[in-house]
Design a protein around this motif. Structure first.
Motif, mmCIF file in Angstrom:
data_model
loop_
_atom_site.group_PDB
_atom_site.id
_atom_site.type_symbol
_atom_site.label_atom_id
_atom_site.label_comp_id
_atom_site.label_asym_id
_atom_site.label_seq_id
_atom_site.Cartn_x
_atom_site.Cartn_y
_atom_site.Cartn_z
ATOM 1 N N LEU A 1 -8.306 -23.510 0.550
ATOM 2 C CA LEU A 1 -7.529 -22.541 1.357
ATOM 3 C C LEU A 1 -6.987 -21.404 0.501
ATOM 4 N N LEU A 2 -6.385 -22.170 -0.625
ATOM 5 C CA LEU A 2 -5.528 -21.181 -1.749
ATOM 6 C C LEU A 2 -6.563 -20.196 -2.327
ATOM 7 N N ALA A 3 -7.806 -20.725 -2.752
ATOM 8 C CA ALA A 3 -8.714 -19.843 -3.271
ATOM 9 C C ALA A 3 -9.162 -18.704 -2.320
ATOM 10 N N LEU A 4 -9.003 -18.887 -0.999
ATOM 11 C CA LEU A 4 -9.287 -17.858 -0.127
ATOM 12 C C LEU A 4 -8.292 -16.861 -0.031
ATOM 13 N N LEU A 5 -6.937 -17.472 -0.317
ATOM 14 C CA LEU A 5 -5.867 -16.563 -0.171
ATOM 15 C C LEU A 5 -5.877 -15.666 -1.507
ATOM 16 N N CYS A 6 -6.256 -16.238 -2.643
ATOM 17 C CA CYS A 6 -6.429 -15.559 -3.823
ATOM 18 C C CYS A 6 -7.469 -14.473 -3.733
ATOM 19 N N GLY A 7 -8.419 -14.742 -3.126
ATOM 20 C CA GLY A 7 -9.464 -13.676 -3.249
ATOM 21 C C GLY A 7 -10.709 -13.847 -4.277
ATOM 22 N N GLU A 8 -11.637 -13.139 -4.511
ATOM 23 C CA GLU A 8 -12.558 -13.400 -5.435
ATOM 24 C C GLU A 8 -11.960 -12.595 -6.653
ATOM 25 N N PHE A 9 -11.825 -13.241 -7.931
ATOM 26 C CA PHE A 9 -11.198 -12.820 -9.083
ATOM 27 C C PHE A 9 -9.821 -12.461 -8.889
ATOM 28 N N ASP A 10 -9.264 -13.140 -7.870
ATOM 29 C CA ASP A 10 -7.699 -13.278 -7.705
ATOM 30 C C ASP A 10 -7.379 -11.627 -7.426
ATOM 31 N N THR B 1 2.619 -15.973 4.604
ATOM 32 C CA THR B 1 1.994 -15.553 5.865
ATOM 33 C C THR B 1 0.467 -15.682 5.934
ATOM 34 N N LEU B 2 -0.119 -15.115 4.873
ATOM 35 C CA LEU B 2 -1.582 -15.168 4.609
ATOM 36 C C LEU B 2 -2.091 -16.498 4.280
ATOM 37 N N TYR B 3 -1.286 -17.314 4.094
ATOM 38 C CA TYR B 3 -2.033 -18.884 3.769
ATOM 39 C C TYR B 3 -1.793 -19.420 5.225
ATOM 40 N N ALA B 4 -0.808 -19.055 5.928
ATOM 41 C CA ALA B 4 -0.682 -19.580 7.357
ATOM 42 C C ALA B 4 -1.787 -19.179 8.286
ATOM 43 N N HIS B 5 -2.037 -17.860 8.212
ATOM 44 C CA HIS B 5 -3.308 -17.376 8.818
ATOM 45 C C HIS B 5 -4.672 -18.023 8.346
ATOM 46 N N ILE B 6 -4.847 -18.124 7.118
ATOM 47 C CA ILE B 6 -6.128 -19.061 6.661
ATOM 48 C C ILE B 6 -6.094 -20.326 7.417
ATOM 49 N N GLU B 7 -4.925 -21.085 7.314
ATOM 50 C CA GLU B 7 -4.740 -22.326 7.755
ATOM 51 C C GLU B 7 -5.068 -22.377 9.472
ATOM 52 N N GLU B 8 -5.016 -21.254 10.069
ATOM 53 C CA GLU B 8 -5.471 -21.157 11.367
ATOM 54 C C GLU B 8 -6.852 -20.720 11.711
ATOM 55 N N GLY B 9 -7.487 -20.463 10.603
ATOM 56 C CA GLY B 9 -8.999 -20.294 10.796
ATOM 57 C C GLY B 9 -9.263 -18.893 10.727
ATOM 58 N N GLN B 10 -8.282 -17.819 10.259
ATOM 59 C CA GLN B 10 -8.431 -16.373 10.435
ATOM 60 C C GLN B 10 -8.725 -15.842 8.988
ATOM 61 N N ASN B 11 -9.852 -14.924 9.034
ATOM 62 C CA ASN B 11 -10.179 -14.422 7.809
ATOM 63 C C ASN B 11 -8.977 -13.252 7.391
ATOM 64 N N ILE B 12 -9.135 -13.305 5.930
ATOM 65 C CA ILE B 12 -8.295 -12.299 5.339
ATOM 66 C C ILE B 12 -9.003 -10.946 4.989
ATOM 67 N N GLU B 13 -8.301 -9.869 5.479
ATOM 68 C CA GLU B 13 -9.028 -8.278 5.074
ATOM 69 C C GLU B 13 -7.998 -7.735 4.309
ATOM 70 N N PHE B 14 -8.454 -6.621 3.778
ATOM 71 C CA PHE B 14 -7.633 -5.839 2.889
ATOM 72 C C PHE B 14 -6.669 -5.342 3.966
ATOM 73 N N GLY B 15 -6.763 -4.776 5.127
ATOM 74 C CA GLY B 15 -5.933 -4.395 5.949
ATOM 75 C C GLY B 15 -4.880 -5.348 6.548
ATOM 76 N N ASP B 16 -5.006 -6.585 6.432
ATOM 77 C CA ASP B 16 -4.088 -7.617 6.644
ATOM 78 C C ASP B 16 -3.113 -7.730 5.629
ATOM 79 N N ILE B 17 -3.564 -7.553 4.313
ATOM 80 C CA ILE B 17 -2.778 -7.655 3.244
ATOM 81 C C ILE B 17 -2.058 -6.237 3.074
ATOM 82 N N ASP B 18 -2.564 -5.283 3.035
ATOM 83 C CA ASP B 18 -1.679 -4.074 3.173
ATOM 84 C C ASP B 18 -1.026 -3.770 4.107
ATOM 85 N N GLY B 19 -0.943 -4.511 5.602
ATOM 86 C CA GLY B 19 -0.028 -4.404 6.604
ATOM 87 C C GLY B 19 1.117 -5.356 6.260
#
Length: 334
Positions: free
Chosen positions: A26-35, A74-92
């Protein structure tokens, strides 16, 4: 030491904070490709972020580290809940972290940002700015909500999403979407085609939002059976709208008489959302905007919420925000 001196000292202080996460995948998903996700947060808060195993280390100003921590957790909690992370989520979340002084944006443990969300058939739509958060919460608590501000802030999109949620949840019988057909004025008869073909070009953005939230066949079925009605403002006269969410888009182009007519259509178990951008009034010269008048008359009325967006709330593309800001700066010079 004065309070101002203490604040300044705190802002200049450098610190380090280590966050430990349970799940490396899940942390890898949080960091994203090439962080890449970490890089966005680094740049936004002018801090250093280092990823090591299941740990993330934050280095920089104390206040900025605190904001970055909120975003990451917050992003990690969303990933734990099965939600995808998009640029708009991070920006928001970055924008919302800057508003962390607002107590409505943080949970009781102060370790994540509370984001309002709307669940539809095709998507989970989350708030992407503090103003969007207030706007979306207003839908649940007020009978009449105004969303005022520039294009790209999600005013209409979120209003339609709320309507879809209520409709598929059985809370209302229908959604009524309306816009003034300003460019055609009262001369719709000069345009080719039947009524639907005449007014559809002015209502296209409303259709686009619906198709983002519902399967195409469901949209067509709802339109066919009247559960979703899309009509120009001129056709609202003489109606009482019950068990419905009524949305008026581009309301800055309504006349004062049209706005009063629209507001008095509200029936039992109904609510209204009115959106518009006062800087984009296209009414004929000498005609005053009904939106501006309504905002002045209704500003202190119980049951009415007015949410004002700015270029900071634009979520389409970061360049759009810069374009709007540049135009606003130019307008202020003249």
């Amino acid at each position: 030491m004065s309070q101002q001196s203490l604040i300044a000292k705190n802002q200049n202080k450098k610190d380090s904070l280590e966050l430990v996460f349970k799940n490396n995948k899940l942390l890898a998903l949080l960091c994203g490709e090439f962080d890449k996700n970490l890089s966005l947060i680094e740049l936004a808060f002018s801090i250093e972020i280092i990823s090591k195993g299941n740990r993330i280390i934050l280095r920089g100003g104390v206040d900025r580290i605190a904001k970055a921590r909120l975003v990451l957790q917050t992003l990690y909690a969303h990933i734990e809940e099965g939600q995808n992370i998009e640029f708009g989520d991070i920006d928001g979340l970055i924008k919302m972290a800057d508003e962390q002084k607002n107590p409505n944006l943080k949970d009781k443990n102060d370790n994540r940002i509370i984001m309002a969300k709307i669940v539809t058939k095709k998507a989970v739509i989350k708030a992407r700015s503090a103003t969007q958060n207030i706007y979306m919460n207003s839908f649940e608590n007020q009978e009449l909500v105004f969303g005022i501000g520039p294009a790209g802030t999600g005013k209409t999109y979120l209003a339609v999403a709320h309507g879809v949620k209520l409709l598929i949840g059985g809370k209302i019988d229908r959604i009524i979407l309306s816009r003034p057909a300003v460019e055609a004025g009262e001369r719709l008869g000069f345009l080719p085609g039947d009524l639907k073909e005449k007014v559809d070009p002015y209502l296209r953005p409303l259709y686009d939002a619906l198709y983002d939230m519902l399967e195409p066949e469901m949209v067509e079925r709802y339109i066919a059976n009247g559960a979703i009605e899309i009509a120009p403002l001129a056709f609202m006269r003489g109606r009482t709208l019950s068990n419905a969410l009524v949305i008026l888009d581009e309301a800055q182009n309504s006349t004062q008489m049209q706005m009063k007519m629209f507001l008095t259509r509200l029936g039992q178990n109904s609510s209204m959302i009115i959106t518009g951008d006062p800087s984009q009034i296209d009414l004929p010269r000498g005609e005053k905007s009904g939106l501006l008048q309504a905002l002045d008359i209704l500003k202190n009325i119980q049951g009415v919420s007015i949410c004002r967006f700015s270029e900071k709330d634009i979520i389409r593309h970061e360049l759009v925000g810069r374009i709007v800001k540049a135009y606003n700066n130019q307008s202020e010079k003249h």
